[in-house]
Design a protein around this motif. Structure first.
Motif, short mmCIF file in Angstrom:
data_model
loop_
_atom_site.label_atom_id
_atom_site.label_comp_id
_atom_site.label_asym_id
_atom_site.label_seq_id
_atom_site.Cartn_x
_atom_site.Cartn_y
_atom_site.Cartn_z
N PRO A 1 98.60 38.40 57.63
CA PRO A 1 97.72 37.45 56.96
C PRO A 1 97.43 36.23 57.82
O PRO A 1 98.24 35.81 58.64
N ASN B 1 92.55 38.06 58.07
CA ASN B 1 93.63 39.01 57.80
C ASN B 1 93.45 40.25 58.67
O ASN B 1 92.36 40.81 58.75
N TYR C 1 94.75 44.14 59.64
CA TYR C 1 95.44 45.35 59.21
C TYR C 1 95.52 46.27 60.42
O TYR C 1 94.49 46.71 60.95
N GLY D 1 91.03 34.86 54.56
CA GLY D 1 91.67 33.55 54.64
C GLY D 1 90.65 32.43 54.79
O GLY D 1 90.72 31.40 54.11
N ASP E 1 90.00 42.57 50.08
CA ASP E 1 90.90 43.16 51.07
C ASP E 1 91.43 44.51 50.61
O ASP E 1 91.54 45.46 51.40
N SER F 1 100.60 36.78 50.78
CA SER F 1 101.43 37.89 51.25
C SER F 1 102.15 38.56 50.08
O SER F 1 102.21 39.80 50.00
#
Length: 299
Positions: free
Chosen positions: A166, A170, A172, A190, A266, A293
């Motif tokens: 995060p 963010n 992944y 964010g 997200d 989170s």
């Protein structure tokens, strides 16, 4: 005694650390300067000078000379076109076990007197830059690959894993059981959340604040996710003001609600990023603290 210096340069901030060879941090520095400053100035010279001064300050504090430095490693936006020297991204899949083979060694005396090691970022495979569908699966990262390397060392291998990092953006990171980064996916969540709570009509309803763990409310987060799915993000966000004015919801509840509205984006992106053939046996590790989170972990 030998020492190591690491430098992490981002879009807005730069951090330097002085380590012992055994992995103990002796001191560190942080400055609000990064790639954005280079873009504004049209030059990276101020960034270079700042890093040089940050390093010298650490060495002076700890009475360490340049000759005592065993290695200096730099990552993040420092290897971008706005950084101290552009280094091309590696193209996924990238095996993290062999990442050392891709490090770039350079001499930049205006930054430091000894050889500097630059850590390249990673990009997804792009089949066609002219295809929007191909670009939809494309992504890039600089800096997070270093963080991912450490997380793999910490949590071990043997299982397909999504590492969630995060931040303003963010990240992944999809890593298979053999420690190979298959792809990454980035969201603007964010930064979007920060804009919503500070620069829209919603700002006063949430008192310009993010939800904290002290006032964490999973029910409101899940309701925000639900409203995003049912009403769309624009309507769901405007409902924040209505819940404030006519629903008498607390600022804390509404902070959690807005987080849920943004979080749903997200979750949708993560669901659509099918980089693993077997989606039933995937480990998810979230590296971060705070309400965002924790909400990702629960949802």
């Amino acid at each position: 005694m030998n020492y190591i210096i690491t430098v992490d340069g981002g879009t807005s901030n730069t951090r330097t650390y002085l380590w012992t060879a055994s992995g103990q941090v002796l001191t560190q520095r942080s400055q609000a300067i990064g790639a954005k400053m280079s873009a504004i100035n049209g030059s990276n010279q101020v960034w270079k000078t700042t890093i040089h001064n940050m390093i010298e300050s650490m060495l002076t504090e700890c009475a360490v000379s340049d000759n005592d430095i065993q290695g200096i490693y730099m990552s993040g936006m420092l290897t971008s076109d706005l950084g101290i020297l552009e280094v091309p991204h590696l193209t996924a899949p990238v095996c993290m076990k062999n990442y050392q083979e891709h490090l770039i060694r350079v001499h930049l005396p205006e930054v430091f007197s000894k050889e500097i090691v630059l850590i390249p970022g990673i990009k997804n495979t792009l089949s066609s830059s002219e295809s929007l569908d191909s670009l939809r699966k494309f992504d890039i990262m600089r800096g997070e690959e270093t963080e991912t390397y450490a997380l793999i060392e910490q949590y071990g291998t043997g299982q397909n894993t999504i590492y969630i990092l995060p931040g303003s953006h963010n990240k992944y990171v999809f890593v298979n059981k053999n420690s190979t980064i298959l792809a990454t996916s980035t969201t603007l969540s964010g930064e979007l959340l920060n804009s919503i709570i500070n620069d829209t009509i919603v700002a006063s309803s949430v008192d310009h604040g993010f939800p904290t763990m002290e006032h964490y409310n999973l029910e409101m987060i899940q309701y925000g996710c639900e409203m995003h799915r049912k009403e769309g993000i624009g309507r769901a966000l405007f409902l924040t003001r209505l819940f404030d004015r006519f629903g008498k919801q607390s600022k804390y509840n509404l902070q959690n609600y807005v987080l849920g509205v943004v979080l749903e984006s997200d979750l949708s992106a993560l669901h659509n990023a099918a980089f693993f053939e077997d989606t039933m046996n995937v480990r998810i590790i979230i590296h971060g603290n705070g309400a965002f989170s924790h909400a990702l972990m629960i949802c």
